[in-house]
Design an enzyme around this catalytic site. Sequence first.
Site, short mmCIF file in Angstrom:
data_model
loop_
_atom_site.label_atom_id
_atom_site.label_comp_id
_atom_site.label_asym_id
_atom_site.label_seq_id
_atom_site.Cartn_x
_atom_site.Cartn_y
_atom_site.Cartn_z
N ARG A 77 -6.26 8.35 -1.75
CA ARG A 77 -7.60 8.44 -2.80
C ARG A 77 -7.25 8.52 -4.21
NH1 ARG A 77 -10.27 11.41 1.20
NH2 ARG A 77 -11.56 9.97 2.49
N SER B 227 -7.45 -1.73 5.78
CA SER B 227 -7.06 -0.87 4.60
C SER B 227 -7.03 0.57 5.19
CB SER B 227 -7.78 -0.95 3.46
OG SER B 227 -9.32 -0.78 4.10
N MET B 228 -6.02 1.34 4.72
CA MET B 228 -5.90 2.97 5.12
C MET B 228 -6.09 3.55 3.79
SD MET B 228 -2.55 4.54 6.87
CE MET B 228 -2.96 4.98 8.34
N CYS B 229 -7.01 4.42 3.67
CA CYS B 229 -7.34 5.03 2.38
C CYS B 229 -7.67 6.52 2.57
CB CYS B 229 -8.36 4.23 1.49
SG CYS B 229 -8.51 5.11 0.09
N LEU B 230 -6.74 7.40 2.58
CA LEU B 230 -7.44 8.71 2.94
C LEU B 230 -6.18 9.60 2.34
CD1 LEU B 230 -6.48 9.88 6.50
CD2 LEU B 230 -5.81 7.74 5.65
#
Lengths: 154, 528
Positions: free
Chosen positions: A94, A87-90
């Site tokens: 967000r 997962s890529m969460c930035l």
Amino acid sequence: MSASKRIVKELTEVTSNPPAGTKVQLVDESDVHVWEVLLDGPEQSVYAGGHFKLLLTLPKDYPFKPPVLNFQTKIYHPNVSNDDKGSMCLGMLRSDEWKPPNKLMAVINMARNLLIEPNPDDAVETAIADQYKSNRQEFEKTARDWTKKFAGRK
Amino acid sequence: MSAPNSPTLGLFRSDARPGPLTIPPPNLEGTATATATATAATWSDPRQFVVGAPPNPPSPLALRALTSPSNRRATLAAPTLPLGHADSIRKRSSLPADIDLSTLDYITACDENLICPICRCPLDKPVRLACDHIFCDECLNRALEAQRNGERNCPSCRTRVHGWSEDAGKQKHKTSIPRILTQMLDELVVRCPNGKAGCKWQDKRGEVQDHVDRYCDYTLLACPESECGEVVPRKHRGKSCLHFHTKCEDCEQSVLRLDLEAHQESECPKRAKDCSKCGANIPVRELISHLSSKCPETIVSCPGSPYGCSFQSPHADLKPHTKTCPIAAMAPFLSAQQARQDTQEAQQKLLQRKVDVLEGGFSSIQSLLYTSDAGTRTPTTPLEAMSDPMLRSGSNNGAASASSTAPATENPPFDSSTEHLLFLHDSLRNEISRVENALAVLDARTTMTLLNESLRAKEEMAHTNAAINGMRMQLHWLMSARLQAQREQSGPRAGPSVGGGGAGGAAGASAPMLRPVRRSSEESRQKL
Ligand SMILES: [Zn+2]
Ligand SMILES: [Zn+2]
Ligand SMILES: [Zn+2]
Ligand SMILES: [Zn+2]
Ligand SMILES: [Zn+2]
Ligand SMILES: [Zn+2]
Ligand SMILES: [Zn+2]
């Protein structure tokens, strides 16, 4: 009702004029909430030559909640979790930074830009981020190796 | 919905824009040709029904009109219903709900500025926030509801939204919307939402609710038989209920009476009709496809028509023509060619855009270069800069063959845009090395000046130091002289009081010894 209309609009926008090196399609034609994004590693990055498969999942209350981005292809990157979720969460992904007017085109572009320039200050993989900051050569070598190994052409 | 009272109704009334009541109210008895005069007689002044305190609870319809987005509709639809009759009327006629404007099919291309950033559809009931961002009412409400921690921020810029409430009646966050915006939105042309059912209507979006509510043949209304509970399109809504099954005379299938005509027109497998053109007896189910392609009498044009053949003939005569027509023979090839040309044009446009971007970047870099180092370079540089950059780099770089052959043209005939780009790249590189050199020179010069400056500063500092030293000496002299003088004064005073003649003599002896010291200090003061 109108939410899915917006999604269809965004989908046609992205498929008719995709960002460089990307291809977007639905995983299942009947479900507009799950997109498959095929992303070529940008030429100027250590991921050049790789072909990454990403899953872009739109929540039921999209656009009021942010979409979820998962790398299905393993990648050595400080901002992508090194597990089976990838997962890529930035940034705008967000939930406290997401704005409903944001476009999915921008999300895809952000993912692509992060391959060119990772953001070690907002990392999920802190070990990789430390390496990126302190030992760039070693980081680049591993990233290239992984790209060859997991994201080569099939 | 709150209990009915006059304030609410008063509000409703003031909301209502007094529009001309030329449109008859929905005809509740199903006779679609009721005239406006009859209407006027029945509902003399519609507003009277609303203003006075109603004896009965207001009809759900009137209440719905209260919440209705379209003020215009409120004037037109709601007040025409006498409150006493409303319940029984509602049972017999069900008006469609408010149309979701975002689901409409827009025909006119909509300006990007009229699009809601949240649903990406033309704005529906636009709301403007204090920060000047505009959203659909519903989109904004949903976006604000979804925000956590009780924060209410603009979905676009995160400016705090004041006065918002989940209760629509208490909302105070809206600022006025420019009238031109609502007008532009109302003038967008849309298709009737019943288009799939067969309605061909298309007109301004501001009219669509009226069309659906009052005129559209395909709007589903409640069956005139109040016990039935089914719905029927307006055009079939007669005096009696059509919701019963009946047998088709031809195929013996059981069909809803309501659908019988449609069945017999286009679905019945046993029914056939004579083709209006060729006269052949064709089953109704196949009639449409027959007319469009198979009927020998249908006029069709040659497959080469997009490329110049103007031949048109009934279907039957086309075959012999296509065999001889050269354009028809070429048609597949031509269409393939056309497709290829289209894709190439698109690609070319893309490349052109790229070249433009690169060229823009290049020239901006160049202008930056010439403005920054014009002062340090020889006077020929500005002149050079004024000439066409492409020209100059072309003369610098003879290797690029294409440009050296025709350097005078504004756009040198490069073989491909790639070559062009490479060329630009090369000249850019030259520029950069030039800047590098200039920077090195500048660097050396600054170092020198810095060195010189610091040397001078050092010298000055030494001078100042010397001066300070001199002053310190003087101060020292002055201080000691003063101390001595004090001691001298205190000496004679102390002597007599103690009474010792010897002590007075000692003090007297020490005083003359100090004299010259004092004098010398006086002398030095005078010298200065
Ligand atoms: Zn909206
Ligand atoms: Zn705002
Ligand atoms: Zn209609
Ligand atoms: Zn009925
Ligand atoms: Zn039949
Ligand atoms: Zn026919
Ligand atoms: Zn022809």
